[in-house]
Design an enzyme around this catalytic site. Sequence first.
Site, short mmCIF file in Angstrom:
data_model
loop_
_atom_site.label_atom_id
_atom_site.label_comp_id
_atom_site.label_asym_id
_atom_site.label_seq_id
_atom_site.Cartn_x
_atom_site.Cartn_y
_atom_site.Cartn_z
N THR A 186 31.48 20.78 66.52
CA THR A 186 32.76 20.41 67.14
C THR A 186 32.60 19.40 68.28
OG1 THR A 186 32.57 22.22 68.70
CG2 THR A 186 33.79 22.68 66.66
N LYS A 187 31.38 19.04 68.63
CA LYS A 187 31.16 18.22 69.83
C LYS A 187 31.38 16.72 69.56
CE LYS A 187 30.64 21.93 71.99
NZ LYS A 187 29.59 22.74 72.56
N ASN A 188 31.26 15.92 70.62
CA ASN A 188 31.63 14.50 70.51
C ASN A 188 30.85 13.75 69.43
OD1 ASN A 188 33.36 15.13 72.52
ND2 ASN A 188 32.38 13.89 74.11
#
Length: 389
Positions: A186-188
């Site tokens: 889910t991270k950048n």
Amino acid sequence: MAPARDTFLVFGSPLVEEDEVNEVVGTMKSGWLGTGPKVARFEEMFKRYIGSKYALALSSCTAGLHLSLIAAGIKAGDEVITTPMTFASTGNVIVHTGAIPIFADIERDSMNIDSVEIERKITKRTKAIIPVHFAGRACNMDAILDIAKRHKLIVINDAAHAIETEYKGKKIGRLGDMTSFSFYVTKNIMTGEGGMVTTNNEGYADRIKVYGLHGLSKDAWKRYSDEGYKHYSVICAGFKYNMMDLQASIGIHQLKRIEKYAERRSDIWIRYNNAFRDLPCFIPSEVENNTRHAFHLYTLLVDIDRLTTNRDGILNALYNENIGTGVHYTALHLHPFYAKTFGYKRGDFPNAEFVSDRTISLPLSAKLTDNDVEDVVVAVRKILGRYKR
Ligand SMILES: *Cc1c(COP(=O)(O)O)cnc(C)c1O
């Protein structure tokens, strides 16, 4: 009434492009799947992006935080100060070292740890501070670094949200002693699972490398390469926290697009902020001068005093509109383990509790289409309108 959209919009869905798919396949066919040349390349690229002297790729940000505490010499009985407005692992890794997690309340606007509260929590057992750059917004680093200097404390950044974040022209990964990043889905940018630690300190870098791979002497990962068999020595009881070339194959290509993805999330963040101003909610505050926000999360605080339902009522209503959401976070001190083990209770951190009771994270991913973003806007306006007092 029909929901805002026909299909469910998943929260935190990553953008996966052709280059990483091909690179993963190439790595599979190369036969070298574990830690190897692609991890080394990803570390080089990441180090250059951050502007740090060292970058160490690991299996997760959690592993990076744990190893940073170990490298800093944190041990049983020490105290480490952090924010209650964070993910479980920030607190858990402190517990793993035998140290005590000491929470300091947040500022309500920035949702970041309040430096005044940090200073109030310092005792003679305090050894380190873990600032979490919440949602990608930079903490007040001048104040935090000044406190650390005066009290001889180590600063370990939790930059799981904050790869792109800058404070006064410097990436967060260049400030403090060590910084840990996450490449969770889910991270950048993501590698499926994965993490990285940056530091400018050679001693810390060496210790993270050794402790991250069973405590084997440096470069033991080369022991099966074509350079001939290399003996290794076990110099401490380390952990199994290395990143695989399969993961780095994804990261190499995601990192090339980090600015493009950040720009897209920035546009969506601004679109949301403009769309929700008149609703019974608190929108994120403006980005502070002299900082760069990484726009990892868009967190809306629903104003429960002006609604006929609570936050969970709004979450459920958005779910019924086919909009996936997240909660970042239920304040860590309210979770049973932290409450029972350390005696924390409701009332201890009023600002963190204010956020904890009201926060909703809306989808904010480079994968979102303009139509997806408009569906979120329509759904949020419809639901907050419906439950308005
Ligand atoms: C995601 C996250 C972590 C943990 O990252 P992993 O790579 O999943 O270990 C730690 N801290 C914060 C604030 C996070 O959001």
